[in-house]
Enzyme design. Sequence first.
Site, short mmCIF file in Angstrom:
data_model
loop_
_atom_site.label_atom_id
_atom_site.label_comp_id
_atom_site.label_asym_id
_atom_site.label_seq_id
_atom_site.Cartn_x
_atom_site.Cartn_y
_atom_site.Cartn_z
CB THR A 107 -0.86 0.13 1.37
OG1 THR A 107 -1.69 -1.29 1.19
CG2 THR A 107 -1.77 1.02 1.36
CE LYS A 119 -4.93 -1.18 1.88
NZ LYS A 119 -5.37 -2.77 2.44
CE LYS A 166 2.15 1.39 4.81
NZ LYS A 166 1.68 1.10 3.59
P1 NAP Z 1 5.51 -6.69 7.11
O1 NAP Z 1 5.23 -7.93 7.92
O2 NAP Z 1 6.22 -5.74 8.12
O3 NAP Z 1 6.57 -7.13 6.11
C1 NAP Z 1 7.20 -6.09 5.37
C2 NAP Z 1 7.89 -6.99 4.20
O4 NAP Z 1 8.76 -5.83 3.46
C3 NAP Z 1 9.04 -7.78 4.88
O5 NAP Z 1 9.47 -8.95 4.06
C4 NAP Z 1 10.18 -6.88 4.88
O6 NAP Z 1 11.85 -7.45 4.72
C5 NAP Z 1 10.05 -6.03 3.51
N1 NAP Z 1 10.76 -4.55 3.34
C6 NAP Z 1 10.30 -3.47 4.00
N2 NAP Z 1 11.05 -2.52 3.80
C7 NAP Z 1 12.03 -2.97 2.77
C8 NAP Z 1 13.00 -2.28 2.07
N3 NAP Z 1 13.47 -0.98 2.30
N4 NAP Z 1 14.12 -3.16 1.35
C9 NAP Z 1 13.60 -4.33 1.18
N5 NAP Z 1 12.49 -5.18 2.04
C10 NAP Z 1 11.92 -4.28 2.59
O7 NAP Z 1 4.38 -6.07 6.52
P2 NAP Z 1 2.99 -6.57 5.97
O8 NAP Z 1 1.86 -6.62 6.85
O9 NAP Z 1 3.45 -7.97 5.22
O10 NAP Z 1 2.53 -5.61 4.83
C11 NAP Z 1 3.31 -5.48 3.60
C12 NAP Z 1 2.59 -4.50 2.72
O11 NAP Z 1 1.07 -4.96 2.48
C13 NAP Z 1 2.35 -3.00 3.29
O12 NAP Z 1 2.25 -2.02 2.43
C14 NAP Z 1 1.06 -2.97 4.26
O13 NAP Z 1 0.42 -1.62 4.28
C15 NAP Z 1 0.42 -3.75 3.09
N6 NAP Z 1 -0.82 -4.48 3.61
C16 NAP Z 1 -0.81 -5.37 4.72
C17 NAP Z 1 -1.87 -5.74 5.20
C18 NAP Z 1 -1.99 -6.57 6.67
O14 NAP Z 1 -3.01 -6.79 7.13
N7 NAP Z 1 -0.65 -6.82 7.32
C19 NAP Z 1 -3.09 -5.72 4.64
C20 NAP Z 1 -3.15 -5.20 3.51
C21 NAP Z 1 -2.13 -4.44 2.89
P3 NAP Z 1 12.28 -7.81 6.41
O15 NAP Z 1 11.88 -9.17 6.49
O16 NAP Z 1 13.66 -7.73 6.05
O17 NAP Z 1 11.68 -6.63 7.53
#
Ligand code: NAP
Length: 290
Positions: free
Chosen positions: A96, A171, A239
């Site tokens: 997102t 979104k 965010k």
């Molecule tokens: P998360 O668990 O914090 O995972 C983030 C992922 O991105 C991790 O694999 C992280 O790597 C990687 N990452 C972050 N910054 C990076 C960078 N600068 N370079 C390389 N890798 C990077 O987050 P998430 O919950 O999966 O969410 C991911 C996305 O989906 C976000 O944009 C979020 O807003 C969106 N989203 C999430 C949900 C939800 O319910 N969780 C629902 C809808 C949308 P590391 O393992 O090294 O930290």
Amino acid sequence: MKLAFIGLGNMGYPIAGHLAQQGHELTVYNRTTSKAQQWVQEYGHQLATTPQEAANRADIVFTCVGNDNDLSDVVLGEHGLIAGLKAGSILVDHSTVSAETSRELAALLTLRGVDFVDAPVSGGQQGAQKGQLSIMCGADAAVFARIEPVLAAYGKTITHMGNIGSGQLTKMVNQICVAGLIQALAEGIHFAQQSGLDVEKALNVVSHGAASSWQMVNRYPTMLADQYHHGFAVDWMRKDLAICLDEATKNGAQLPVTELVNQFYADVQALGGGRWDTSSLLRRLQKKSR
Ligand code: NAP
């Protein structure tokens, strides 16, 4: 097909898992290597040491990282995707981020003959695990037609919204609706607790009536148990709300409740709840009434 997946976080890990089980050839990359190793142990397939390497042979590359800067990092940074993506391939972004970043990246990728799809998702970690996400896509129609069957591995509702950026705008609608809804749910539970009702009984009956919602059905049991170490993190919600509020200043939309709830989430962060689930708005109310 040859696929690559970048970002094995709460969402990316299970999404890539669904792709792995569809008979595609898959290469994964995660910044923290241990997570990628764990994924490969569970699902097999290939592990890359940089985004560039992951993209090298792929027909479709998926990203699911954090914010705008994180996405720009993995695409444009050192050993980023842009150096590995081949002409004719497609980058599908499930993060997102702002519509503006999506459009900027798409423009840069076009110069290399690479198509871009902004494809943010809704349905949370549970939706990703069950393969039942709502996916809202901004893309050229012909590009959408090519990716839709692949997204079906983990999407229940996959919709082409229009041009690049329109997935992210959709979104934003989702997050605006959800913000006010979670606050209302927190207030309802808080009121029930203060009133001396049997709260469990009250929520059970209410959740079968007109006030029901995904948030109520899926979150009231954990809210009553004061459990918040799961789900969608408050830091991520802030965010997203910043992206919505910024877009609203451009298109003139009035978002008074979203602005207020954004401040409430800042209070939750101040309580140390940046990684708590968004339903932790209840904790803020409980703390204030003590
Ligand atoms: P998360 O668990 O914090 O995972 C983030 C992922 O991105 C991790 O694999 C992280 O790597 C990687 N990452 C972050 N910054 C990076 C960078 N600068 N370079 C390389 N890798 C990077 O987050 P998430 O919950 O999966 O969410 C991911 C996305 O989906 C976000 O944009 C979020 O807003 C969106 N989203 C999430 C949900 C939800 O319910 N969780 C629902 C809808 C949308 P590391 O393992 O090294 O930290």
